[in-house]
Design a protein around this motif. Structure first.
Motif, PDB file in Angstrom:
ATOM      1  N   MET A  35     -35.776  83.557  92.748  1.00  0.00           N
ATOM      2  CA  MET A  35     -35.648  82.423  93.663  1.00  0.00           C
ATOM      3  C   MET A  35     -36.956  81.973  94.302  1.00  0.00           C
ATOM      4  SD  MET A  35     -32.219  83.467  95.571  1.00  0.00           S
ATOM      5  CE  MET A  35     -32.132  82.125  96.797  1.00  0.00           C
ATOM      6  N   LEU A  36     -38.000  83.003  94.539  1.00  0.00           N
ATOM      7  CA  LEU A  36     -39.063  82.436  95.344  1.00  0.00           C
ATOM      8  C   LEU A  36     -40.168  81.861  94.189  1.00  0.00           C
ATOM      9  CD1 LEU A  36     -40.115  85.743  97.513  1.00  0.00           C
ATOM     10  CD2 LEU A  36     -39.233  83.472  98.189  1.00  0.00           C
ATOM     11  N   ARG A  37     -39.922  82.263  93.006  1.00  0.00           N
ATOM     12  CA  ARG A  37     -40.732  81.560  91.903  1.00  0.00           C
ATOM     13  C   ARG A  37     -40.130  80.351  91.794  1.00  0.00           C
ATOM     14  NH1 ARG A  37     -40.676  87.034  89.584  1.00  0.00           N
ATOM     15  NH2 ARG A  37     -38.765  86.307  88.278  1.00  0.00           N
ATOM     16  N   ASN A  38     -38.977  80.205  91.623  1.00  0.00           N
ATOM     17  CA  ASN A  38     -38.249  78.641  91.428  1.00  0.00           C
ATOM     18  C   ASN A  38     -38.862  77.711  92.571  1.00  0.00           C
ATOM     19  OD1 ASN A  38     -36.921  79.403  89.224  1.00  0.00           O
ATOM     20  ND2 ASN A  38     -34.963  79.748  90.402  1.00  0.00           N
TER      21      ASN A  38
ATOM     22  N   ARG B 142     -41.580  69.189  94.556  1.00  0.00           N
ATOM     23  CA  ARG B 142     -40.354  68.772  95.322  1.00  0.00           C
ATOM     24  C   ARG B 142     -39.489  69.811  95.724  1.00  0.00           C
ATOM     25  NH1 ARG B 142     -36.789  64.645  92.085  1.00  0.00           N
ATOM     26  NH2 ARG B 142     -35.586  66.435  93.223  1.00  0.00           N
ATOM     27  N   LEU B 143     -38.576  70.069  96.817  1.00  0.00           N
ATOM     28  CA  LEU B 143     -37.836  70.801  97.181  1.00  0.00           C
ATOM     29  C   LEU B 143     -36.757  71.301  96.353  1.00  0.00           C
ATOM     30  CD1 LEU B 143     -37.525  73.167  99.521  1.00  0.00           C
ATOM     31  CD2 LEU B 143     -36.178  71.393 100.569  1.00  0.00           C
ATOM     32  N   PRO B 144     -36.591  72.181  95.458  1.00  0.00           N
ATOM     33  CA  PRO B 144     -35.377  72.218  94.483  1.00  0.00           C
ATOM     34  C   PRO B 144     -34.136  72.619  95.481  1.00  0.00           C
ATOM     35  CG  PRO B 144     -36.719  74.573  94.566  1.00  0.00           C
ATOM     36  CD  PRO B 144     -37.375  73.297  95.494  1.00  0.00           C
ATOM     37  N   PRO B 145     -32.871  72.226  94.706  1.00  0.00           N
ATOM     38  CA  PRO B 145     -31.672  72.267  95.346  1.00  0.00           C
ATOM     39  C   PRO B 145     -31.408  73.665  95.940  1.00  0.00           C
ATOM     40  CG  PRO B 145     -31.353  71.236  93.271  1.00  0.00           C
ATOM     41  CD  PRO B 145     -32.746  71.703  93.230  1.00  0.00           C
ATOM     42  N   PHE B 146     -30.708  73.739  96.778  1.00  0.00           N
ATOM     43  CA  PHE B 146     -30.550  75.176  97.814  1.00  0.00           C
ATOM     44  C   PHE B 146     -29.730  76.133  96.551  1.00  0.00           C
ATOM     45  CE2 PHE B 146     -28.117  78.286 100.242  1.00  0.00           C
ATOM     46  CZ  PHE B 146     -29.276  78.792 101.058  1.00  0.00           C
ATOM     47  N   ASP B 147     -30.441  77.308  96.504  1.00  0.00           N
ATOM     48  CA  ASP B 147     -29.696  78.273  95.463  1.00  0.00           C
ATOM     49  C   ASP B 147     -28.582  79.069  96.142  1.00  0.00           C
ATOM     50  OD1 ASP B 147     -29.026  79.706  93.504  1.00  0.00           O
ATOM     51  OD2 ASP B 147     -31.113  80.218  93.141  1.00  0.00           O
TER      52      ASP B 147
ATOM     53  N   CYS C 134     -37.489  88.872 101.208  1.00  0.00           N
ATOM     54  CA  CYS C 134     -37.859  87.640 100.205  1.00  0.00           C
ATOM     55  C   CYS C 134     -36.688  86.381 100.716  1.00  0.00           C
ATOM     56  CB  CYS C 134     -37.269  88.270  98.844  1.00  0.00           C
ATOM     57  SG  CYS C 134     -38.673  89.100  97.972  1.00  0.00           S
ATOM     58  N   MET C 135     -35.525  86.784 101.033  1.00  0.00           N
ATOM     59  CA  MET C 135     -34.722  85.695 101.610  1.00  0.00           C
ATOM     60  C   MET C 135     -35.152  84.829 102.808  1.00  0.00           C
ATOM     61  SD  MET C 135     -32.420  85.293  99.333  1.00  0.00           S
ATOM     62  CE  MET C 135     -33.851  85.389  98.361  1.00  0.00           C
ATOM     63  N   LEU C 136     -35.914  85.831 103.721  1.00  0.00           N
ATOM     64  CA  LEU C 136     -36.604  85.065 104.957  1.00  0.00           C
ATOM     65  C   LEU C 136     -37.619  84.260 104.480  1.00  0.00           C
ATOM     66  CD1 LEU C 136     -36.578  88.020 107.385  1.00  0.00           C
ATOM     67  CD2 LEU C 136     -35.264  86.164 107.397  1.00  0.00           C
ATOM     68  N   VAL C 137     -38.291  84.773 103.425  1.00  0.00           N
ATOM     69  CA  VAL C 137     -39.734  83.771 102.892  1.00  0.00           C
ATOM     70  C   VAL C 137     -39.032  82.411 102.318  1.00  0.00           C
ATOM     71  CG1 VAL C 137     -41.286  83.553 101.080  1.00  0.00           C
ATOM     72  CG2 VAL C 137     -41.288  85.484 102.602  1.00  0.00           C
ATOM     73  N   TYR C 138     -37.792  82.550 101.497  1.00  0.00           N
ATOM     74  CA  TYR C 138     -37.152  81.701 100.938  1.00  0.00           C
ATOM     75  C   TYR C 138     -36.440  80.480 102.162  1.00  0.00           C
ATOM     76  CZ  TYR C 138     -33.766  79.180  98.240  1.00  0.00           C
ATOM     77  OH  TYR C 138     -33.075  78.041  97.282  1.00  0.00           O
ATOM     78  N   LEU C 139     -35.971  81.018 102.894  1.00  0.00           N
ATOM     79  CA  LEU C 139     -35.335  80.154 103.938  1.00  0.00           C
ATOM     80  C   LEU C 139     -36.414  79.582 104.852  1.00  0.00           C
ATOM     81  CD1 LEU C 139     -32.296  82.244 105.218  1.00  0.00           C
ATOM     82  CD2 LEU C 139     -32.437  80.215 103.718  1.00  0.00           C
ATOM     83  N   MET C 140     -37.555  80.192 105.119  1.00  0.00           N
ATOM     84  CA  MET C 140     -38.862  79.758 105.872  1.00  0.00           C
ATOM     85  C   MET C 140     -39.207  78.582 105.344  1.00  0.00           C
ATOM     86  SD  MET C 140     -39.476  79.780 108.928  1.00  0.00           S
ATOM     87  CE  MET C 140     -40.758  80.083 110.317  1.00  0.00           C
TER      88      MET C 140
ATOM     89  N   SER D 202     -30.829  67.778  97.532  1.00  0.00           N
ATOM     90  CA  SER D 202     -31.382  69.145  97.256  1.00  0.00           C
ATOM     91  C   SER D 202     -31.221  70.039  98.649  1.00  0.00           C
ATOM     92  CB  SER D 202     -33.144  69.161  97.194  1.00  0.00           C
ATOM     93  OG  SER D 202     -33.189  68.448  95.815  1.00  0.00           O
ATOM     94  N   LEU D 203     -30.582  69.406  99.716  1.00  0.00           N
ATOM     95  CA  LEU D 203     -30.483  70.191 100.954  1.00  0.00           C
ATOM     96  C   LEU D 203     -29.023  70.634 100.994  1.00  0.00           C
ATOM     97  CD1 LEU D 203     -32.468  68.116 103.343  1.00  0.00           C
ATOM     98  CD2 LEU D 203     -33.388  70.149 102.087  1.00  0.00           C
ATOM     99  N   SER D 204     -28.752  71.725 101.559  1.00  0.00           N
ATOM    100  CA  SER D 204     -27.525  72.534 101.860  1.00  0.00           C
ATOM    101  C   SER D 204     -26.927  71.677 102.951  1.00  0.00           C
ATOM    102  CB  SER D 204     -27.494  73.983 101.939  1.00  0.00           C
ATOM    103  OG  SER D 204     -28.141  74.036 103.137  1.00  0.00           O
TER     104      SER D 204
END
Length: 198
Positions: free
Chosen positions: A14-17, A23-28, A80-86, A111-113
């Motif tokens: 998820m972090l690599r994506n 651009r900001l990819p869609p929320f996974d 990793c999830m905190l990094v993804y969200l931040m 792209s946003l939830s």
């Protein structure tokens, strides 16, 4: 052969994506659910191992290493999830400053939830309230003085009739050009409605 994932692989993917596109990819959300389920499974494994072993057994290197590795994987996934969200939160804040207003381009909005859209709107509201309280538009480029008070702009897409700060009314039809005050149109340029003709 097992199809089971390597621990923490989904979170790292998820972090690599995030880094693959500008651009900001869609929320996974599927990936987020996978990682949360993995964290829960890792936690349950640690609890089960502790419950199924005695204090004496837990002193054995293979048991203590097993607990430590699973516990570390659980914390790595959380980080990793905190990094993804931040990362996404910081991008959302950048979008507010880049667009200069509460209007998001459609491709970005998709792209946003739902929670991220709510976050963007809350951030926009807080920023707008603050700017109104100090009577200063912070989205205007204050660091560099403008070279020209008036600039020529071309309308990229129909936007209808708008009233400028000066009270002047302008009809923004696609492919028309206008000579307007820079401060009146900077936000519209950032939103992609107008383009500055140099």
């Amino acid at each position: 052969m097992s199809t089971e994932r390597i621990p923490c692989e989904r979170a790292a993917e998820m972090l690599r994506n995030l880094k693959r596109t500008a651009r900001l990819p869609p929320f996974d959300s599927e990936g987020m659910n996978d990682v949360v389920n993995e964290i829960n499974a890792l936690h349950q494994h640690v609890i089960d191992t502790i419950n199924d072993t005695t204090n004496e057994e837990r002193k054995r290197p293979e048991i203590s290493a097993n607990i430590l590795v699973h516990h570390s994987c659980m914390h790595r996934n959380k980080r990793c999830m905190l990094v993804y969200l931040m990362y996404r939160f910081n991008k959302i804040k950048e979008l507010r400053w880049e667009t200069g207003g509460s209007v998001l381009p459609p491709e970005t909005r998709e792209s946003l939830s739902a929670l991220e859209l709510e976050c963007f709107q809350s951030y926009d509201h807080i920023l707008a309230e603050y700017m109104a309280s100090v009577d200063l538009d912070l989205t205007v480029d204050l660091l560099r003085p403008p070279k020209d008070l008036f600039i020529e702009v071309r309308v990229k897409k129909d936007h209808g009739e708008i009233v400028l700060e000066s009270g002047q009314t302008v009809n923004l039809r696609a492919h028309t050009t206008h000579f307007l005050r820079r401060t009146d149109v900077e936000t519209l340029i950032r939103q992609g409605i107008l383009e500055h003709i140099v």
